[in-house]
Scaffold this active site. Structure first.
Site, PDB file in Angstrom:
ATOM      1  CG  ASP A  63      -2.014   1.018   1.192  1.00  0.00           C
ATOM      2  OD1 ASP A  63      -2.972   0.920   0.404  1.00  0.00           O
ATOM      3  OD2 ASP A  63      -1.890   1.966   1.983  1.00  0.00           O
ATOM      4  CE1 TYR A  94      -4.320   7.580   0.398  1.00  0.00           C
ATOM      5  CE2 TYR A  94      -4.063   7.704   2.780  1.00  0.00           C
ATOM      6  CZ  TYR A  94      -4.227   6.961   1.628  1.00  0.00           C
ATOM      7  OH  TYR A  94      -4.268   5.592   1.704  1.00  0.00           O
ATOM      8  CG  HIS A 101      -5.694  -3.151  -0.118  1.00  0.00           C
ATOM      9  ND1 HIS A 101      -5.070  -2.676  -1.246  1.00  0.00           N
ATOM     10  CD2 HIS A 101      -5.212  -2.401   0.917  1.00  0.00           C
ATOM     11  CE1 HIS A 101      -4.255  -1.688  -0.924  1.00  0.00           C
ATOM     12  NE2 HIS A 101      -4.313  -1.504   0.386  1.00  0.00           N
TER      13      HIS A 101
END
Length: 344
Positions: free
Chosen positions: A158, A269, A325
């Site tokens: 990730d 982010y 994921h």
């Protein structure tokens, strides 16, 4: 058109869409309050000590080191005479997401699982600019040196994988082999998301996270219920739920609930949008690279896998059927076997 006007338009579009998404998340939160009650929504447990599962001596010993402007926490096992295998976790996780791999590879490597800057017991640095990619890559470079090594097998998932891909491009001599899990090459992802509505929809949260304060506040509601939903929910959750126990979830809640950590995690982010990395003329990764992919990923469209061989000189793709994921936690035995085969 001047750079100022372009920046202004970009700002307006980004925060306009982010506000729209924030509105719908707020609506969902109001519905949750009505269903579960204000007491549930505003509950928040104080977690000052590590859960017992994070103290398991079989996973390794806890340590701290200094890299650039931040004090980083890590867990390490295996002999210092062995080659270094360095693990980088994703969002919203911590070093503990590599528990299965720490146990598996400590016989053959000096295994070190890092709490990335701002996560878990690593130091929180204030300011979005302190989480841009060049800072994250710099941490990895200094960690390798601080541990007494000149290179490593770099294993990442990730967000840690985004850092690892970039690190392998910047410092190929420091990466003996690269293993990424459920994270595409950055150039491939940028090209894919710019042309795929399906991926844009899956990545909606990246824009939502640009809002100040609100994402952190809502993610911490219901005693960080977002963490449990991430691992046990229908969309993103593990398919093999027995590999993510309540104790494991408590470990991730402990990490993300440390003062300032949730804001730091979201700042990854924010920094990616405010300080985007420039696309390279030559985005080639020269280190032998393995991409492990759980094909039931709720965050990435499987079409993003197409064309990776253009960016990696020596590329191996291994899909883990039915895994989510969180592939290294969802199917640890299969992932470990794939890693061993690749490492030779």
């Amino acid at each position: 058109m001047s750079n100022f006007v372009v920046t202004l338009i970009r700002f307006g579009v980004t925060y306009g869409l982010a506000s729209l998404m924030g509105f719908w998340v707020l609506v969902g939160s109001v519905i949750l309050v009505c269903r579960k009650g204000p007491r549930w929504f505003f509950s928040k447990k104080v977690r000052e000590t590590r859960p017992a599962c994070m103290q398991d001596s079989n996973l390794g010993s806890h340590g701290f080191l200094r890299a650039q402007d931040v004090r980083l926490h890590y867990v390490a096992a295996g002999s210092c005479s062995k080659p270094l295998m360095l693990f980088l976790h994703g969002f919203p996780e911590c070093w503990y997401s590599w528990r299965h791999q720490l146990k598996e590879f400590k016989k053959d490597y000096r295994v070190v699982a890092l709490d990335m800057r701002g996560y878990g017991e690593s130091e929180v640095v204030r300011g979005v600019q302190n989480y841009e990619m060049k800072k994250l890559v710099g941490d990895v470079k200094e960690v390798i040196a601080a541990l007494g090594y000149s290179s490593c097998v770099l294993v990442a998932h990730d967000w840690g994988g985004a850092v690892a891909w970039t690190f392998a491009m910047d410092y190929p001599d420091l990466v003996d082999k690269l293993i990424c899990m459920n994270i595409p090459h950055p150039h491939r992802f940028v090209k894919h998301i710019s042309s795929s509505w399906k991926q844009m929809i899956k990545s909606w949260y990246m824009l939502y996270f640009q809002l100040p304060a609100l994402p952190e506040y809502l993610m911490s509601s219901g005693d960080y219920s977002t963490i449990k939903n991430a691992f046990h929910g229908k969309k993103m959750g593990l398919r093999n739920r027995e590999n993510m126990t309540d104790d494991d979830i408590e470990a991730f809640k402990f990490a993300i609930s440390q003062p300032g950590c949730l804001t730091a995690a979201v700042n990854y982010y924010r920094a990616a949008v405010r300080y985007p990395s420039k696309l390279r003329h030559d985005p080639q990764v020269t280190s032998p690279t393995l991409l492990v992919w759980g094909d039931e990923d709720g965050a990435f469209d499987n079409d993003v896998l197409v064309g990776h061989d253009k960016f990696v000189k020596d590329f191996t793709l291994k899909k883990v059927r039915g895994a989510s994921h969180w592939v290294q936690q969802d199917a640890p035995e299969e992932v470990n076997e794939i890693m061993r085969e690749f490492l030779g």
